[in-house]
Write an enzyme that holds these catalytic residues in place. Structure first.
Site, short mmCIF file in Angstrom:
data_model
loop_
_atom_site.label_atom_id
_atom_site.label_comp_id
_atom_site.label_asym_id
_atom_site.label_seq_id
_atom_site.Cartn_x
_atom_site.Cartn_y
_atom_site.Cartn_z
N HIS A 1 -9.82 43.89 28.18
CA HIS A 1 -8.90 44.74 27.43
C HIS A 1 -9.59 46.01 26.93
O HIS A 1 -9.32 47.10 27.42
CB HIS A 1 -8.31 43.94 26.26
CG HIS A 1 -7.28 44.69 25.47
ND1 HIS A 1 -6.84 44.28 24.24
CD2 HIS A 1 -6.60 45.84 25.73
CE1 HIS A 1 -5.94 45.12 23.78
NE2 HIS A 1 -5.79 46.08 24.66
N HIS B 1 -8.98 50.69 27.44
CA HIS B 1 -9.16 51.70 26.38
C HIS B 1 -10.40 52.56 26.61
O HIS B 1 -10.32 53.79 26.65
CB HIS B 1 -9.29 51.00 25.03
CG HIS B 1 -8.02 50.41 24.53
ND1 HIS B 1 -7.21 51.05 23.61
CD2 HIS B 1 -7.40 49.24 24.80
CE1 HIS B 1 -6.17 50.30 23.34
NE2 HIS B 1 -6.25 49.18 24.06
N HIS C 1 -3.22 47.35 31.56
CA HIS C 1 -3.19 47.26 30.10
C HIS C 1 -2.01 46.43 29.61
O HIS C 1 -2.14 45.60 28.70
CB HIS C 1 -3.16 48.65 29.47
CG HIS C 1 -3.15 48.59 27.97
ND1 HIS C 1 -2.00 48.78 27.23
CD2 HIS C 1 -4.14 48.33 27.07
CE1 HIS C 1 -2.28 48.65 25.94
NE2 HIS C 1 -3.57 48.38 25.82
N ASN D 1 -2.32 43.10 27.14
CA ASN D 1 -2.09 43.47 25.74
C ASN D 1 -0.82 42.86 25.15
O ASN D 1 -0.85 42.28 24.07
CB ASN D 1 -2.02 44.99 25.58
CG ASN D 1 -1.81 45.40 24.13
OD1 ASN D 1 -2.73 45.38 23.33
ND2 ASN D 1 -0.58 45.75 23.78
N ILE E 1 -1.52 51.53 22.53
CA ILE E 1 -1.61 50.61 21.40
C ILE E 1 -2.71 49.60 21.65
O ILE E 1 -3.10 49.40 22.81
CB ILE E 1 -0.26 49.88 21.20
CG1 ILE E 1 -0.19 49.22 19.82
CG2 ILE E 1 0.01 48.89 22.30
CD1 ILE E 1 1.17 48.73 19.44
#
Length: 915
Positions: A573, A578, A765, A769, A915
């Site tokens: 993740h 990110h 993602h 997530n 997010i």
């Protein structure tokens, strides 16, 4: 024509208004209290006098008593010095009204800004011709816009120009903001041009000229490769990129739009003591992607570490959340959880090590909640899903919604079937891999970490598969799969075990593929290396039918689940989405013009990523933040993600098909529907992901082929090549010399590269997530930490007797403490939520795409494929033959369904890592 200015009588010691009417600008200084709600003078001390000018829109009107009254907005225009024929052009500028921002409280009643709005002096506009003058300077026509309307969401400004017929097409508009605060420009619409109306999509913050005196340039929606740039725009194109790069000096201000690189040197606070210091991530010792530079100074005790400061972490202004997302997630929600709710929890749960005394106590989190001190109703306002008031005057209650898995089958977490199923259709379906060699071997130094061969033997395998086949047959038929965290975790075991309240092993978890395409766990190997005088310890746990070994199997599964939970959060993740996305964004803004077609293709997939990464550095991955305090590796958590980046990350393996092939979960097959054949046919993440990957790649192919007719045009695109070079040499500098980086010299390479970036930002993602609360909200299913060792590792007599007497109580001691569990659950609830303004993949066309018929058609095909995908997923979830996504108490696999309602839904694929 005339216009009015207001002056105080000379005998009064009050400020005067100074107006200088020039060809393109007026300056006004006025005391703010001098205007009434209609924008006119209400102070009897103020007198009026008229001045003649040649450039007003309308005249002032004489009022009763002989004074003059403003009945129109002044709009000074550049006076044409020749008699060339002109056309009247009108510009309408749309400005978003931001909650708590300038226009939410300033209409015609806000003093200086209000008056300058009234006089038409706040937004200066310059039309820029696509054609250059003979001296290669762009042609300009200047004017000022005045406010003509405002509602709760939008204010509109109007400006009139007299544009020479020879001006040519408008290629850009330069805007300066005379307000005292920033404003958010939605768009500019020009009408009256010979070429027809022109819409310029801005969607950008415009800082006050008192903060940044340089006017912003907004290009039209037409895209140009660098070699195709019209002559009047070439210099502007270069200057805009130069301004975005900055000069690498100074501390960034909140209104800046500067993109530059730095190492992750701001996670620790060495000035607070050795325990708060963290290593710099980035460089040969700890390779890592780069983040956005903030320019804060060094700490006192470590010149290589950057001061964290007390303000929000800088991100370039246009990377910040919109006002809607701020209210539903950003500064309001996550910061409220991290900075207010969690301290309240720590007050309510005084003993940080206190676990749950029995499993039914965990259930009370969903039906009774945790009392927390009242906070003037602020928690209920911004966290209505989490915080409730049971009785007036009483404490608030942190009351969690039951997660979807818990709702469907609260005991499923205990079963081997669900433990296995989630490796294919749960929160982390990107770690399971085919066993490709036997025996399984470590690549670590055996002199330090012990024998390289796994302790899982041929005899154990054949005993557990109960004579169905030999080990050799199982290998040949691709029946054995593994979660292998042995080599990554083992070097950290000793360091982690020196921390309080946690422990660690190297681990391997082995699965057997049954005939119905479901996995069955058959062995878990836990290893502790030699530590000081203690020799290496390792043990292979298997499913058993006697009580003691059945409980030991449950302990081993909890450790394996905690390892997978940590790896998912830190690597799958955080690192792979990110962290690795940020260099693409920084490089794109530094090297690709806003009018470049590739920038416009990628831009929707960059939105809000830098802001959420800044929030993560601020309070999630920092020293003693949520990750360190609640996950097994503790203070070594982010350092461990650096080790994974060094050992495992390759850009060319981030595309879904390549990732599946690398893990042995698929093989190339040109005859297969998606070009690959899955090793496990019922693999929900891969089944749905490949449909999404194909749709993305088809859309990118159409887009690239439209703008690049041949390979030469790709090689000669200076901005494109500079962007990709900077991604490799600056953004991922520690891997710049790796041979696997794609070279952008063919359409195929460019398409694969762009598709990979879009896939990571969207499908990858979303898959890892938005199921976090569904699967980890009931924490025994996916514990973030294993606090105690397995009972049979060098047991003390008293400890083992306690295990034998009450194994459930000892297992609860292993699981997260009450404060750890509730902190993580609160954060996961927020992170699993879709904002009301979420931008989903294929849901809305970008303005620059809609104005190009070829691109518009390609996007409509892409949109259609994603709508078809919704039905495909629904059909698969209703198929009883697909047992990894259908069954009694099974959560259907919907994480890659493209569209979702707001909130925690377990579906929806946003464009970006937002997010």
């Amino acid at each position: 024509p005339k216009f009015c200015i207001c002056t105080y009588p000379r005998k009064m010691l009050m400020p005067q208004v100074h107006i200088s009417v020039e060809s393109s600008r007026a300056l006004l200084i006025l005391k703010t209290s001098s205007f009434s709600s209609n924008g006119l003078t209400s102070n009897p001390l103020i007198q009026t006098r008229s001045i003649t000018t040649t450039t007003t829109n309308r005249s002032a009107q004489k009022t009763k008593g002989g004074t003059l009254r403003v009945n129109a907005i002044i709009n000074p225009l550049k006076i044409l010095t020749n008699r060339e024929q002109t056309v009247a052009v009108k510009a309408i500028v749309s400005v978003k009204v931001i909650a708590g921002g300038l226009l939410s409280k300033v209409g015609l009643t806000g003093g200086l800004d209000s008056l300058t709005d009234l006089l038409g002096l706040t937004l200066g506009l310059e039309l820029v011709s696509s054609e250059a003058n003979d001296g290669s300077e762009a042609k300009l026509v200047k004017g000022y816009a005045h406010q003509i309307s405002q509602d709760i969401s939008e204010a509109k400004y109007e400006c009139h120009f007299q544009v020479p017929v020879s001006f040519g097409g408008v290629g850009a508009v330069k805007v300066d903001n005379g307000h005292g605060q920033e404003v958010y420009l939605n768009n500019i619409v020009l009408s009256g041009l010979p070429q027809g109306p022109v819409t310029i999509a801005c969607e950008s913050w415009l800082s006050s000229k008192f903060d940044n005196s340089k006017a912003r340039v907004f290009f039209t929606n037409k895209s140009y490769l660098p070699s195709q740039t019209p002559s009047g725009l070439k210099k502007l194109r270069e200057e805009e990129l130069e301004s975005l790069r900055g000069n690498g000096d100074g501390e960034r201000k909140s209104y800046d739009r500067i993109y530059d690189y730095d190492k992750y040197n701001d996670l620790g606070e060495p000035d607070q003591g050795e325990n708060s210091a963290r290593p710099v991530l980035g460089g040969s010792k700890h390779p890592y992607p780069r983040r956005c530079r903030t320019g804060r100074g060094p700490t006192r005790t470590d010149p290589l570490s950057e001061k964290r400061g007390t303000l929000l972490f800088y991100v370039p202004r246009d990377e910040a959340f919109s006002d809607v997302k701020q209210l539903t997630f950003g500064a309001k929600t996550l910061r409220s959880v991290l900075k207010a709710l969690i301290p309240s929890l720590q007050t309510a749960l005084v003993d940080a090590n206190l676990g749950f005394p029995y499993f039914t106590k965990i259930d009370t989190l969903f039906n009774e909640g945790v009392p927390i001190p009242k906070n003037q109703g602020i928690f209920k306002l911004i966290l209505p899903r989490l915080v409730k008031t049971v009785k007036e005057g009483k404490d608030d209650v942190l009351l969690f919604e039951p997660p979807e898995q818990f709702n469907r089958d609260k005991f499923s977490w205990f079963s081997d079937e669900e433990f296995s199923r989630q490796t294919l259709s749960g929160l982390n379906p990107l770690s399971i891999e085919l066993v490709k060699e036997w025996p399984m071997k470590s690549k670590l130094d055996p002199n330090v970490y012990g024998p390289s061969e796994s302790a899982i033997t041929k005899e154990i395998i054949e005993r557990e598969i109960k004579g169905l086949m030999t080990l050799e047959q199982a290998m040949e038929n691709k029946k054995l799969f593994v979660l292998d965290y042995h080599d990554l975790l083992l070097p950290y075991v000793q360091k982690v075990r020196e921390l309080d309240g946690t422990t660690l092993y190297g681990s391997r978890t082995l699965f057997f593929l049954s005939e119905n395409n479901t996995l069955r766990p058959i062995a878990i190997e836990l290893t502790r290396p030699q530590i000081d005088s203690n020799p290496q310890w390792r043990h292979v746990f298997t499913p058993c039918w006697d009580a003691t070994n059945a409980w030991l199997w449950k302990f081993a599964k909890s450790h394996a689940a905690a390892h997978d939970s940590g790896y998912h959060q830190l690597v799958i993740h955080w690192l792979r989405t990110h962290c690795c996305m940020e260099p693409y964004i920084i490089a794109a803004n530094r090297q690709l013009s806003a009018m470049h077609p590739i920038y416009r293709l990628l831009h929707p997939h960059f939105r809000y990523t830098m802001e959420i990464n800044g929030l993560a550095r601020e309070a999630l991955i920092n020293a003693d933040g949520i990750i360190e305090s609640c996950f097994t590796p503790g203070k070594y958590s982010i350092e461990l993600s650096s080790a994974a980046y060094d050992q495992l990350w390759r850009f060319d393996m981030e595309a879904l098909p390549a990732d599946l092939i690398r893990r042995g979960m698929a093989v190339e097959d040109p005859t297969a529907e998606h070009g690959v054949k899955l090793t496990i046919e019922d693999y929900p993440f891969a089944n749905d992901g490949l449909v999404l990957w194909d749709a993305i790649k088809s859309w990118v192919t159409d887009y690239v082929n439209h703008y690049y007719p041949d390979a030469k045009s790709i090689e000669n695109d200076t901005e494109l090549q500079a962007w990709w070079t900077e991604v490799r040499t600056k953004g991922h500098e520690d891997k710049k010399d790796e041979p696997w980086w794609p070279v952008l010299n063919t359409a195929d390479n460019l398409i694969q590269t762009l598709s990979t970036i879009i896939w990571v930002a969207s499908g990858h993602h979303a898959a890892v997530n938005f199921g976090q609360y569904h699967y980890a909200g009931y924490f025994p299913n996916r514990p973030t930490i294993a606090r105690t060792k397995v009972p049979n590792e060098d047991p003390e007599v008293a400890e083992y007797e306690k295990f034998m007497a009450k194994p459930e109580a000892v297992l609860l001691e292993l699981l997260p403490s009450q404060i750890q569990a509730t902190k993580v659950m609160a954060v996961l609830d927020v992170l699993s939520s879709h904002s009301p303004d979420e931008e989903y993949l294929g849901d809305a066309i970008e303005p620059s795409w809609s104005e190009n018929p070829v691109i518009k058609g390609a996007f409509e095909r892409f949109e259609g494929k994603l709508k078809e995908m919704e039905g495909i997923i629904d059909g698969r979830n209703a198929d009883p033959n697909l047992r990894n996504r259908y069954g009694a108490g099974v959560v259907p696999y919907e994480l890659l369904k493209p569209i979702s309602a707001p909130g925690v839904t377990g579906k929806g694929v946003p464009n970006s890592v937002s997010i």
